[in-house]
Design a protein around this motif. Structure first.
Motif, PDB file in Angstrom:
ATOM      1  N   SER A 238      27.732  35.210  41.084  1.00  0.00           N
ATOM      2  CA  SER A 238      27.300  36.413  40.369  1.00  0.00           C
ATOM      3  C   SER A 238      28.220  36.715  39.183  1.00  0.00           C
ATOM      4  O   SER A 238      27.757  37.006  38.075  1.00  0.00           O
ATOM      5  CB  SER A 238      27.275  37.598  41.337  1.00  0.00           C
ATOM      6  OG  SER A 238      27.005  38.792  40.669  1.00  0.00           O
ATOM      7  N   PHE A 239      29.525  36.627  39.412  1.00  0.00           N
ATOM      8  CA  PHE A 239      30.483  36.892  38.342  1.00  0.00           C
ATOM      9  C   PHE A 239      30.365  35.855  37.225  1.00  0.00           C
ATOM     10  O   PHE A 239      30.464  36.179  36.043  1.00  0.00           O
ATOM     11  CB  PHE A 239      31.916  36.921  38.880  1.00  0.00           C
ATOM     12  CG  PHE A 239      32.202  38.060  39.828  1.00  0.00           C
ATOM     13  CD1 PHE A 239      31.453  39.224  39.815  1.00  0.00           C
ATOM     14  CD2 PHE A 239      33.231  37.959  40.746  1.00  0.00           C
ATOM     15  CE1 PHE A 239      31.726  40.272  40.685  1.00  0.00           C
ATOM     16  CE2 PHE A 239      33.523  39.000  41.626  1.00  0.00           C
ATOM     17  CZ  PHE A 239      32.769  40.159  41.583  1.00  0.00           C
ATOM     18  N   VAL A 240      30.165  34.610  37.597  1.00  0.00           N
ATOM     19  CA  VAL A 240      30.016  33.540  36.602  1.00  0.00           C
ATOM     20  C   VAL A 240      28.763  33.786  35.768  1.00  0.00           C
ATOM     21  O   VAL A 240      28.773  33.644  34.540  1.00  0.00           O
ATOM     22  CB  VAL A 240      29.989  32.156  37.298  1.00  0.00           C
ATOM     23  CG1 VAL A 240      29.514  31.073  36.364  1.00  0.00           C
ATOM     24  CG2 VAL A 240      31.374  31.810  37.838  1.00  0.00           C
ATOM     25  N   GLN A 241      27.674  34.177  36.420  1.00  0.00           N
ATOM     26  CA  GLN A 241      26.431  34.477  35.700  1.00  0.00           C
ATOM     27  C   GLN A 241      26.613  35.644  34.745  1.00  0.00           C
ATOM     28  O   GLN A 241      26.056  35.637  33.643  1.00  0.00           O
ATOM     29  CB  GLN A 241      25.303  34.787  36.677  1.00  0.00           C
ATOM     30  CG  GLN A 241      24.639  33.541  37.204  1.00  0.00           C
ATOM     31  CD  GLN A 241      23.442  33.884  38.085  1.00  0.00           C
ATOM     32  OE1 GLN A 241      23.577  34.644  39.040  1.00  0.00           O
ATOM     33  NE2 GLN A 241      22.312  33.307  37.755  1.00  0.00           N
ATOM     34  N   GLN A 242      27.399  36.645  35.129  1.00  0.00           N
ATOM     35  CA  GLN A 242      27.667  37.781  34.240  1.00  0.00           C
ATOM     36  C   GLN A 242      28.347  37.326  32.955  1.00  0.00           C
ATOM     37  O   GLN A 242      28.236  37.984  31.929  1.00  0.00           O
ATOM     38  CB  GLN A 242      28.534  38.832  34.939  1.00  0.00           C
ATOM     39  CG  GLN A 242      27.824  39.643  35.983  1.00  0.00           C
ATOM     40  CD  GLN A 242      28.761  40.659  36.636  1.00  0.00           C
ATOM     41  OE1 GLN A 242      29.788  41.050  36.061  1.00  0.00           O
ATOM     42  NE2 GLN A 242      28.420  41.072  37.848  1.00  0.00           N
ATOM     43  N   GLN A 243      29.040  36.185  33.037  1.00  0.00           N
ATOM     44  CA  GLN A 243      29.717  35.627  31.862  1.00  0.00           C
ATOM     45  C   GLN A 243      28.785  34.723  31.049  1.00  0.00           C
ATOM     46  O   GLN A 243      29.198  34.109  30.073  1.00  0.00           O
ATOM     47  CB  GLN A 243      30.946  34.822  32.296  1.00  0.00           C
ATOM     48  CG  GLN A 243      31.978  35.630  33.039  1.00  0.00           C
ATOM     49  CD  GLN A 243      32.564  36.726  32.171  1.00  0.00           C
ATOM     50  OE1 GLN A 243      32.979  36.483  31.050  1.00  0.00           O
ATOM     51  NE2 GLN A 243      32.582  37.935  32.682  1.00  0.00           N
ATOM     52  N   GLY A 244      27.527  34.618  31.507  1.00  0.00           N
ATOM     53  CA  GLY A 244      26.560  33.780  30.808  1.00  0.00           C
ATOM     54  C   GLY A 244      26.706  32.303  31.120  1.00  0.00           C
ATOM     55  O   GLY A 244      26.202  31.461  30.378  1.00  0.00           O
TER      56      GLY A 244
ATOM     57  N   MET B 143      35.337  41.976  31.827  1.00  0.00           N
ATOM     58  CA  MET B 143      34.828  40.760  32.427  1.00  0.00           C
ATOM     59  C   MET B 143      33.752  41.061  33.467  1.00  0.00           C
ATOM     60  O   MET B 143      32.646  40.586  33.361  1.00  0.00           O
ATOM     61  CB  MET B 143      35.980  39.970  33.036  1.00  0.00           C
ATOM     62  CG  MET B 143      35.528  38.754  33.760  1.00  0.00           C
ATOM     63  SD  MET B 143      36.832  38.109  34.805  1.00  0.00           S
ATOM     64  CE  MET B 143      35.842  37.509  36.103  1.00  0.00           C
ATOM     65  N   ILE B 144      34.086  41.839  34.478  1.00  0.00           N
ATOM     66  CA  ILE B 144      33.122  42.161  35.532  1.00  0.00           C
ATOM     67  C   ILE B 144      32.751  43.630  35.374  1.00  0.00           C
ATOM     68  O   ILE B 144      33.625  44.494  35.304  1.00  0.00           O
ATOM     69  CB  ILE B 144      33.718  41.889  36.925  1.00  0.00           C
ATOM     70  CG1 ILE B 144      33.966  40.395  37.045  1.00  0.00           C
ATOM     71  CG2 ILE B 144      32.798  42.377  38.018  1.00  0.00           C
ATOM     72  CD1 ILE B 144      34.824  39.993  38.173  1.00  0.00           C
ATOM     73  N   THR B 145      31.472  43.873  35.320  1.00  0.00           N
ATOM     74  CA  THR B 145      31.002  45.226  35.085  1.00  0.00           C
ATOM     75  C   THR B 145      31.527  46.204  36.131  1.00  0.00           C
ATOM     76  O   THR B 145      31.516  45.929  37.315  1.00  0.00           O
ATOM     77  CB  THR B 145      29.462  45.265  35.075  1.00  0.00           C
ATOM     78  OG1 THR B 145      28.956  44.245  35.915  1.00  0.00           O
ATOM     79  CG2 THR B 145      28.918  45.123  33.702  1.00  0.00           C
ATOM     80  N   ASN B 146      32.001  47.349  35.653  1.00  0.00           N
ATOM     81  CA  ASN B 146      32.448  48.460  36.488  1.00  0.00           C
ATOM     82  C   ASN B 146      33.603  48.102  37.424  1.00  0.00           C
ATOM     83  O   ASN B 146      33.731  48.687  38.486  1.00  0.00           O
ATOM     84  CB  ASN B 146      31.290  49.032  37.308  1.00  0.00           C
ATOM     85  CG  ASN B 146      30.164  49.516  36.435  1.00  0.00           C
ATOM     86  OD1 ASN B 146      30.390  50.023  35.343  1.00  0.00           O
ATOM     87  ND2 ASN B 146      28.946  49.348  36.899  1.00  0.00           N
ATOM     88  N   PHE B 147      34.436  47.157  37.054  1.00  0.00           N
ATOM     89  CA  PHE B 147      35.566  46.778  37.901  1.00  0.00           C
ATOM     90  C   PHE B 147      36.852  47.191  37.207  1.00  0.00           C
ATOM     91  O   PHE B 147      37.186  46.703  36.139  1.00  0.00           O
ATOM     92  CB  PHE B 147      35.564  45.268  38.156  1.00  0.00           C
ATOM     93  CG  PHE B 147      36.768  44.772  38.934  1.00  0.00           C
ATOM     94  CD1 PHE B 147      37.122  45.327  40.144  1.00  0.00           C
ATOM     95  CD2 PHE B 147      37.544  43.726  38.440  1.00  0.00           C
ATOM     96  CE1 PHE B 147      38.218  44.867  40.863  1.00  0.00           C
ATOM     97  CE2 PHE B 147      38.638  43.251  39.151  1.00  0.00           C
ATOM     98  CZ  PHE B 147      38.971  43.832  40.367  1.00  0.00           C
ATOM     99  N   VAL B 148      37.568  48.116  37.832  1.00  0.00           N
ATOM    100  CA  VAL B 148      38.871  48.543  37.340  1.00  0.00           C
ATOM    101  C   VAL B 148      39.894  48.129  38.393  1.00  0.00           C
ATOM    102  O   VAL B 148      40.004  48.747  39.450  1.00  0.00           O
ATOM    103  CB  VAL B 148      38.913  50.083  37.112  1.00  0.00           C
ATOM    104  CG1 VAL B 148      40.287  50.500  36.608  1.00  0.00           C
ATOM    105  CG2 VAL B 148      37.818  50.513  36.171  1.00  0.00           C
TER     106      VAL B 148
END
Length: 162
Positions: free
Chosen positions: A74-80, A1-6
């Motif tokens: 930002s997170f919402v935008q990453q989801q398009g 979902m979110i880039t580089n988030f573990v």
């Protein structure tokens, strides 16, 4: 979902949230803002928020509002998806203001009310005190030393800050 988030195990529990009230308590720097922002974006992206609903994030300070809003967006935008839809981030005072503006009658206010700032409130208080003192010119008589010179008494009455 979110880039580089573990997510850590405790963050995974938060991200597994499905509905209802949620409160998070943790030490500064533990990742609360990041994790809750990720959760808000996840709920929006998963379609868990209907068009007549929004996720409400309430915090205490404006800087946290800005931080949450920027991260969720930002997170919402990453989801398009389009940012600023499906969520609202407010301070506790801002939320109270929104509620009172929306339904003033519920808190005993008229529809047309105004909220004043501290400077205006100080001015109104000073004016009220000055008006009261002007209508009660003998107020100081019981406080001031009777032996005090009349010119000093008059000067004190004029100089008394309200």
């Amino acid at each position: 979902m979110i880039t580089n988030f573990v997510p850590r195990p405790s963050q995974e529990k938060i991200l597994a949230y499905h509905g209802g009230k949620l409160g998070i308590a943790a030490v500064p720097g533990a990742g609360k803002t990041f994790t809750l922002s990720a959760l808000a974006a996840k709920l929006i992206a998963d379609g868990r928020v209907r068009s007549d609903q929004e996720i409400l994030v309430v915090t205490l300070v404006n800087s946290a509002v800005d931080n949450f809003a920027q991260r969720i967006g930002s997170f919402v935008q990453q989801q398009g998806l389009i940012p600023h839809l499906g969520y609202r981030v407010r301070t506790l005072h801002g939320l109270a203001h929104d509620i009172v503006r929306e339904k003033p009658g519920r808190v005993g206010l008229e529809e047309r009310f105004s909220i004043i700032d501290e400077r205006e409130a100080d001015f109104i208080r000073r004016e009220a005190v000055n008006a009261w003192l002007a209508s009660h010119p003998d107020f100081f008589d019981g406080i001031l030393d009777p032996a005090m010179d009349q010119s000093k008494r008059d000067w004190l009455r004029r100089k008394t800050p309200a």
